[in-house]
Design an enzyme around this catalytic site. Sequence first.
Site, PDB file in Angstrom:
ATOM      1  N   SER A   8       0.845  -1.198   0.000  1.00  0.00           N
ATOM      2  CA  SER A   8       0.000   0.000   0.000  1.00  0.00           C
ATOM      3  C   SER A   8       0.877   1.242   0.000  1.00  0.00           C
ATOM      4  O   SER A   8       1.632   1.498   0.944  1.00  0.00           O
ATOM      5  CB  SER A   8      -0.897   0.020   1.239  1.00  0.00           C
ATOM      6  OG  SER A   8      -1.482   1.299   1.349  1.00  0.00           O
ATOM      7  N   HIS A  31      -1.033  -1.318  -4.402  1.00  0.00           N
ATOM      8  CA  HIS A  31      -2.312  -0.958  -3.773  1.00  0.00           C
ATOM      9  C   HIS A  31      -2.376   0.557  -3.570  1.00  0.00           C
ATOM     10  O   HIS A  31      -1.515   1.152  -2.920  1.00  0.00           O
ATOM     11  CB  HIS A  31      -2.412  -1.683  -2.430  1.00  0.00           C
ATOM     12  CG  HIS A  31      -3.733  -1.548  -1.740  1.00  0.00           C
ATOM     13  ND1 HIS A  31      -4.812  -2.341  -2.024  1.00  0.00           N
ATOM     14  CD2 HIS A  31      -4.145  -0.705  -0.753  1.00  0.00           C
ATOM     15  CE1 HIS A  31      -5.833  -2.015  -1.246  1.00  0.00           C
ATOM     16  NE2 HIS A  31      -5.452  -1.002  -0.457  1.00  0.00           N
ATOM     17  N   ASP A  33      -4.693   3.636  -2.219  1.00  0.00           N
ATOM     18  CA  ASP A  33      -5.823   3.953  -1.346  1.00  0.00           C
ATOM     19  C   ASP A  33      -6.360   5.341  -1.666  1.00  0.00           C
ATOM     20  O   ASP A  33      -5.670   6.341  -1.497  1.00  0.00           O
ATOM     21  CB  ASP A  33      -5.371   3.892   0.117  1.00  0.00           C
ATOM     22  CG  ASP A  33      -5.115   2.462   0.560  1.00  0.00           C
ATOM     23  OD1 ASP A  33      -6.048   1.659   0.524  1.00  0.00           O
ATOM     24  OD2 ASP A  33      -3.950   2.155   0.928  1.00  0.00           O
ATOM     25  N   MET A  35      -9.195   8.032  -0.689  1.00  0.00           N
ATOM     26  CA  MET A  35     -10.113   8.383   0.414  1.00  0.00           C
ATOM     27  C   MET A  35     -10.653   9.786   0.175  1.00  0.00           C
ATOM     28  O   MET A  35      -9.903  10.688  -0.206  1.00  0.00           O
ATOM     29  CB  MET A  35      -9.346   8.375   1.737  1.00  0.00           C
ATOM     30  CG  MET A  35      -8.636   7.070   2.042  1.00  0.00           C
ATOM     31  SD  MET A  35      -7.785   7.194   3.605  1.00  0.00           S
ATOM     32  CE  MET A  35      -6.912   5.624   3.656  1.00  0.00           C
ATOM     33  N   HIS A  64      -8.083   0.924  -4.410  1.00  0.00           N
ATOM     34  CA  HIS A  64      -9.057   0.707  -3.323  1.00  0.00           C
ATOM     35  C   HIS A  64      -9.792   2.015  -3.074  1.00  0.00           C
ATOM     36  O   HIS A  64      -9.248   2.934  -2.468  1.00  0.00           O
ATOM     37  CB  HIS A  64      -8.278   0.244  -2.077  1.00  0.00           C
ATOM     38  CG  HIS A  64      -9.127   0.012  -0.875  1.00  0.00           C
ATOM     39  ND1 HIS A  64      -8.578  -0.164   0.391  1.00  0.00           N
ATOM     40  CD2 HIS A  64     -10.472  -0.088  -0.717  1.00  0.00           C
ATOM     41  CE1 HIS A  64      -9.559  -0.351   1.254  1.00  0.00           C
ATOM     42  NE2 HIS A  64     -10.712  -0.296   0.625  1.00  0.00           N
ATOM     43  N   MET A  66     -12.158   4.199  -1.199  1.00  0.00           N
ATOM     44  CA  MET A  66     -12.886   4.409   0.065  1.00  0.00           C
ATOM     45  C   MET A  66     -13.600   5.744  -0.087  1.00  0.00           C
ATOM     46  O   MET A  66     -13.235   6.751   0.521  1.00  0.00           O
ATOM     47  CB  MET A  66     -11.895   4.404   1.232  1.00  0.00           C
ATOM     48  CG  MET A  66     -11.382   3.009   1.557  1.00  0.00           C
ATOM     49  SD  MET A  66      -9.903   3.024   2.565  1.00  0.00           S
ATOM     50  CE  MET A  66      -8.672   3.220   1.289  1.00  0.00           C
ATOM     51  N   MET A 135     -11.770  -6.326   4.845  1.00  0.00           N
ATOM     52  CA  MET A 135     -10.945  -5.380   5.611  1.00  0.00           C
ATOM     53  C   MET A 135     -10.621  -5.964   6.981  1.00  0.00           C
ATOM     54  O   MET A 135     -11.504  -6.464   7.680  1.00  0.00           O
ATOM     55  CB  MET A 135     -11.681  -4.042   5.805  1.00  0.00           C
ATOM     56  CG  MET A 135     -11.831  -3.194   4.554  1.00  0.00           C
ATOM     57  SD  MET A 135     -10.294  -2.661   3.780  1.00  0.00           S
ATOM     58  CE  MET A 135      -9.510  -1.704   5.078  1.00  0.00           C
ATOM     59  N   ASP A 169      -6.610  -6.416   4.106  1.00  0.00           N
ATOM     60  CA  ASP A 169      -6.009  -5.079   4.103  1.00  0.00           C
ATOM     61  C   ASP A 169      -6.147  -4.480   5.503  1.00  0.00           C
ATOM     62  O   ASP A 169      -7.267  -4.272   5.975  1.00  0.00           O
ATOM     63  CB  ASP A 169      -6.751  -4.219   3.069  1.00  0.00           C
ATOM     64  CG  ASP A 169      -6.201  -2.809   2.941  1.00  0.00           C
ATOM     65  OD1 ASP A 169      -5.141  -2.519   3.531  1.00  0.00           O
ATOM     66  OD2 ASP A 169      -6.844  -2.000   2.236  1.00  0.00           O
TER      67      ASP A 169
HETATM   68  C1  DX5 Z   1      -6.546   1.556   5.288  1.00  0.00           C
HETATM   69  C2  DX5 Z   1      -6.056   1.259   3.899  1.00  0.00           C
HETATM   70  C3  DX5 Z   1      -4.893   0.366   3.878  1.00  0.00           C
HETATM   71  C4  DX5 Z   1      -3.667   0.866   4.601  1.00  0.00           C
HETATM   72  C5  DX5 Z   1      -3.058  -0.335   5.253  1.00  0.00           C
HETATM   73  O1  DX5 Z   1      -7.810   2.098   5.253  1.00  0.00           O
HETATM   74  O2  DX5 Z   1      -7.081   0.670   3.121  1.00  0.00           O
HETATM   75  O3  DX5 Z   1      -4.569  -0.056   2.557  1.00  0.00           O
HETATM   76  O4  DX5 Z   1      -2.719   1.495   3.803  1.00  0.00           O
HETATM   77  O5  DX5 Z   1      -2.011   0.092   6.043  1.00  0.00           O
HETATM   78  P1  DX5 Z   1      -1.228  -0.879   7.031  1.00  0.00           P
HETATM   79  O6  DX5 Z   1      -0.684  -2.013   6.230  1.00  0.00           O
HETATM   80  O7  DX5 Z   1      -0.196   0.020   7.612  1.00  0.00           O
HETATM   81  O8  DX5 Z   1      -2.242  -1.344   8.058  1.00  0.00           O
HETATM   82 ZN    ZN Z   2      -6.459  -0.219   1.199  1.00  0.00          ZN
END
Ligand code: DX5
Ligand code: ZN
Length: 213
Positions: A8, A31, A33, A35, A64, A66, A135, A169
């Site tokens: 990620s 990956h 993310d 948001m 991903h 969110m 998740m 994840d």
């Molecule tokens: C959290 C993200 C993850 C995040 C995971 O909402 O979807 O992808 O980056 O981070 P770690 O591996 O540090 O828990």
């Molecule tokens: Zn993620």
Amino acid sequence: MKIKISPSMLASDYANLETELKKCSAADFIHLDVMDGHFVPNISIGAPVIAAMKKVCAIPFDVHLMISQPLRYIDDFADAGADIITFHTEADSDIGKTVDKIISRGCKAALAVKPNTPVEAVYPYLDKLSMVLVMTVEPGFGGQSFMESTMPKITALRKKCPDIDIQVDGGINTDTVKIAAEAGANVFVAGSAVFKSSDPGRTIHILKESARL
Ligand code: DX5
Ligand code: ZN
């Protein structure tokens, strides 16, 4: 099932993304993310940053989302170079229409469930999905602790679908990767474990080895 590691980039150095991507040459996916500050409290990156990263990386991009309105943005992320687009069952868009839109853009569709959402929420769409994301933390932030309480969902899904990619994840490290693999997951997202380690490339290899049962 083939073990796949998806670092990620949320935990990487955003000032040096090309350098950070080069450390991931052993990864199966990257990956990303996204948001929106609405579906989750945090705001991260959007399609323009992903498009820029795509120019310097040949590994498939696992995006991903969110965000509350994924359907509105599928074209943007497909244009940016997403290979897999994951969105949440808990988001506001029509799930079936969003899955169809992703596939119509030539991307693979994946659905995610938060820790308190039953995995059965994805069942009506399974024949169109290439992956399900269970998740293992509440989405929104990196660096949280792995929630082992989510493992029964993986076991149930693996029993139902022996061949689908099951991604985890949140809080994945060289210890928790084994717990998730044992439950039936085969795609492992790791942010902090990879990028906060002294040798991200080696950590990707170790995660892959650790996930082999
Ligand atoms: C959290 C993200 C993850 C995040 C995971 O909402 O979807 O992808 O980056 O981070 P770690 O591996 O540090 O828990
Ligand atoms: Zn993620």
